[in-house]
Design an enzyme around this catalytic site. Structure first.
Site, PDB file in Angstrom:
ATOM      1  CE  LYS A 191      -7.466   1.950   1.682  1.00 28.25           C
ATOM      2  NZ  LYS A 191      -7.713   2.790   0.650  1.00 28.25           N
TER       3      LYS A 191
ATOM      4  CD  GLU B 119      -6.613  -4.091   6.191  1.00 26.94           C
ATOM      5  OE1 GLU B 119      -5.476  -3.993   5.771  1.00 26.94           O
ATOM      6  OE2 GLU B 119      -7.076  -3.209   6.670  1.00 26.94           O
TER       7      GLU B 119
ATOM      8  CG  ASN C 209     -16.197   1.118   6.433  1.00 22.16           C
ATOM      9  OD1 ASN C 209     -15.852   0.564   7.436  1.00 22.16           O
ATOM     10  ND2 ASN C 209     -16.771   0.382   5.380  1.00 22.16           N
TER      11      ASN C 209
ATOM     12  CD  GLU D 194      -7.473   7.066   8.261  1.00 25.43           C
ATOM     13  OE1 GLU D 194      -8.033   6.128   8.017  1.00 25.43           O
ATOM     14  OE2 GLU D 194      -7.986   8.152   8.013  1.00 25.43           O
TER      15      GLU D 194
ATOM     16  CD  GLU E 216      -6.861   4.847   4.531  1.00 24.56           C
ATOM     17  OE1 GLU E 216      -6.929   4.409   3.327  1.00 24.56           O
ATOM     18  OE2 GLU E 216      -8.079   5.399   5.035  1.00 24.56           O
TER      19      GLU E 216
ATOM     20  CG  ASN F  94      -6.306   9.525   4.651  1.00 25.75           C
ATOM     21  OD1 ASN F  94      -6.609   8.711   3.653  1.00 25.75           O
ATOM     22  ND2 ASN F  94      -6.809   9.107   5.949  1.00 25.75           N
TER      23      ASN F  94
ATOM     24  NE  ARG G  20      -7.708  12.402   1.746  1.00 27.53           N
ATOM     25  CZ  ARG G  20      -8.628  12.195   2.746  1.00 27.53           C
ATOM     26  NH1 ARG G  20      -8.734  13.230   3.454  1.00 27.53           N
ATOM     27  NH2 ARG G  20      -9.126  11.110   2.762  1.00 27.53           N
TER      28      ARG G  20
END
Length: 706
Positions: free
Chosen positions: A149, A233, A268, A308, A321, A323, A325
């Protein structure tokens, strides 16, 4: 090339067409060649999902499994299966040596990782490269950068993607975390640098929560990803979680397939997703898509991926972020675009270009996905056990159900508690949501607790219906978790009416002669009943009923207005009941628990209902009341798991709300707190113990002895 619709991969079976590979290992004279055999390095519903696309492409599949998964659905679907080892993930689905052995033994030419486990593990990709096996996913550079990240934020900023203010270095310890948080200013988000799925994430609003969050998040990150590094963050208040699906190949093509709205979350982790989002306009959608593609190109991305974003009330969006996949929620994108993402991933892995361009991608209707978990909707804690009854609502129009379970199968404590992804598609949001309501009401799951009560109630919340949602929706609407639907009005009438119908159905059926087809000369049934909801000792409601040509006419309590029930579809052997009550269609489930005793599942919530004749009710009044158990003096484990730590010992005095133990289940750390001020009488387990659901961990002295 041939482009298949998203529904075709479920019905075509083995598809005759294959597509060519450019790699020497898979050289062929056929220009349409892909792979002969593919291994899925995963389990559950995603392994089954990948297998369906492979079957449509004519590719044979290999399932890998732990010893407890030997009879799992993905093993039944595959052409071959390979045992990895014991149940713990570290000895099975995360065991690279055994997976490589499976590849060599079976001759698999490619590996699809699904999501989770090794899907974003750069070392695994390198290992496959060394073995000459194709990874159906992005290159190692993309995984390395986007999987970190800290590095991904730097890369995103350089690519011109909007980023959230924060600290891009590694947080050293609790003191360092507090120092950074005060510089950024609370609230802040502590996040695992590696991995995702909501694990290793905490929001802190002050120094104390920051220290506690650092401790728990780093433990979860270590347990889940083998990497305890954290970053911090700024936490954006009232955000929406909206993500962009991208597809890229090795020929310079990169497209975005619109957005997914993923703001309904707990811990989350996403609960309900939909596509498109009610919030985005075309301008914002295009800008987000273009930035997502810019980021993909910056790392030479080649596969399906998801970028995202957090989006504020003014439609400002910030990179969260990427992903690298296939996402859990990918079906909603498939249903509104008609693109099979798994097939595209396999094509790209074989060196072929995408079969679509940006101009091919539109928005066809609306899709919504509900993640059905084996968990308590009041606490979000996982539930394990066997699926004694299980039937998916596939008869409902527009329904797709991606699952990896079956009736009689086990939901194990060792893995993620997801049962399925229930998806509905309609011409617009209203139709997709209405279909989801009926699908959830018709979904039969018995043997484990599940979150359908919560999912069903979310669909009725005014904020959700209007689209006024954020990632804080669940904690604001259900601050104490979801405890079930309160019955009143038509809802109460539906529950009472369904049980009266079932009661009368059994009463009439018992008047028929065994092995005799001739009708009974005169059917009799009681017309004056007493119905109690919740507890048999609760005050019953007087119910008057009369069978009619169309169904049942009924009065409840002192009202003279009859309740008309018609269009009844019900059988004792099929729990799902469909009926029309005063003109409104209703779907619920009715289970007989004995003479006059029923369990009704209405809009997800379960109710015990007791139906008696008035004569039987008068006699029942003479029975003594049942004793009730007091649990105030105990701390019970709310789910099977491992006792990670104990914070108290015998003789300690604890305050209400104080942490007394931490239990890990499915890689999530769950704090257990004292329900009242008390003195510890006994501690029955030591740290490291394996616990079953409902076991007593700590006993308190009775309250009067303090």
């Amino acid at each position: 090339h041939e482009k298949l619709s998203i529904m075709s991969f479920m019905s075509f079976g083995r598809h005759a067409i294959k597509v060519a590979s450019l790699t020497s290992r898979f050289a062929s004279t056929r220009s349409d060649y892909l792979f002969d055999k593919l291994l899925i390095a995963n389990r559950g519903e995603i392994a089954c999902r990948v297998m369906r696309s492979c079957q449509a492409l004519g590719i044979k599949t290999v399932a890998i499994h732990s010893d407890v998964d030997a009879d799992a659905l993905h093993c039944q679907m595959a052409d071959e299966k390979f045992l990895l080892g014991p149940a713990p993930s570290s000895q099975s689905y995360l065991n690279m040596d055994k997976i490589v052995e499976a590849i060599k033994t079976t001759g698999a030419q490619a590996v699809h990782p699904g999501y989770g486990f090794l899907s974003e593990n750069n070392a695994f990709v390198h290992r496959l490269e060394q073995e000459g096996c194709v990874f159906v996913g992005p290159n190692s550079k993309a995984i390395e950068i986007m999987g970190d990240k800290i590095a991904s934020k730097i890369c995103a900023e350089e690519a011109g993607v909007n980023i959230i203010p924060g600290f891009n270095g590694v947080v050293k310890d609790e003191d360092h975390a507090v120092e950074i948080a005060n510089q950024i200013q609370y609230p802040v988000m502590l996040k695992a640098s590696a991995g995702g799925g909501g694990k290793g994430m905490r929001v802190a609003w002050n120094d104390e929560e920051c220290r506690e969050g650092f401790r728990l998040s780093s433990q979860e990150a270590k347990a889940s990803f083998g990497d305890d590094r954290l970053l911090i963050e700024k936490f954006i208040d009232e955000p929406r979680h909206i993500e962009i699906q991208v597809l890229a190949d090795g020929h310079g093509n990169c497209v975005y397939l619109n957005e997914r709205e993923c703001s309904i979350q707990r811990r989350n982790q996403k609960v309900i997703e939909e596509a498109p989002s009610v919030f985005l306009d075309e301008k914002t959608r295009r800008e987000m898509g273009e930035q997502a593609c810019a980021l993909a190109r910056a790392v030479d991305y080649r596969s399906a991926g998801t970028v995202e974003f957090l989006v504020d009330s003014q439609r400002n969006f910030y990179f969260c972020e990427m992903n690298t996949r296939l996402q859990v929620e990918h079906p909603v994108t498939e249903l509104i675009t008609g693109v099979d993402l798994v097939q595209e991933m396999i094509r790209v892995a074989a060196g072929k270009p995408l079969s679509i361009t940006q101009d091919d991608i539109g928005i066809n209707g609306w899709a919504v996905e509900s993640r059905v978990y084996a968990e308590d909707p009041a606490t979000y804690l996982p539930s394990t056990g066997y699926l004694n009854q299980y039937k998916e609502p596939l008869a409902v129009d527009g329904v797709r159900c991606d699952s990896g379970v079956f009736e009689g199968g086990e939901v194990s404590m060792h893995y993620d508690p997801m049962i399925s992804k229930l998806v509905t598609h309609g011409k617009d949001r209203e139709e997709a949501m209405e279909r989801m309501k009926v699908a959830l009401d018709s979904y039969v799951i018995r043997g484990v607790k599940h979150n359908i009560p919560l999912l069903r109630n979310i669909l009725t919340q005014p904020r959700f219906v209007s689209g006024q949602i954020s990632t804080k929706f669940l904690e604001e609407v259900y601050p104490d978790g979801y405890r079930g639907k309160e019955l009143e009005g038509l809802d109460r009438d539906a529950v009472v009416g369904s049980c009266v119908l079932a009661f009368l159905n059994r009463h009439i059926r018992q008047q028929r002669f065994v092995n005799e087809s001739r009708p009974v000369a005169k059917i009799t049934y009681p017309q004056d009943l007493a119905v109690a909801i919740g507890d048999e000792e609760n005050e019953p409601m007087p119910v008057g009923c009369e069978l009619t040509r169309d169904g049942l006419s009924m009065t409840i309590g002192s009202t003279d207005t009859p309740l008309e029930i018609s269009n009844i579809s019900y059988s004792e052997h099929e729990p799902v009941m469909h009926a029309t009550i005063n003109g409104e269609p209703v779907t619920l489930q009715v289970y007989s628990k004995g003479l006059g005793k029923f369990e009704v599942v209405y809009q997800g919530t379960s109710y015990n209902v007791f139906v008696k004749t008035q004569e039987a009710q008068e006699a029942f009044a003479y029975f003594p009341p049942k004793p009730k158990r007091n649990l105030d003096d105990l701390v019970l484990t709310p789910m099977p798991g491992t006792l990670i730590s104990l914070s108290v010992k015998v003789g300690d005095k604890v305050a209400a709300g104080q942490e007394v133990a931490v239990v890990e289940a499915m890689k999530m750390q769950n704090q257990l707190r004292a329900g009242r001020t008390a003195v510890v009488k006994s501690v029955l387990f030591e740290a490291g113990a394996t616990l079953e659901d409902g076991q007593v961990i700590i006993e308190f002295e009775p309250e009067q002895q303090e």
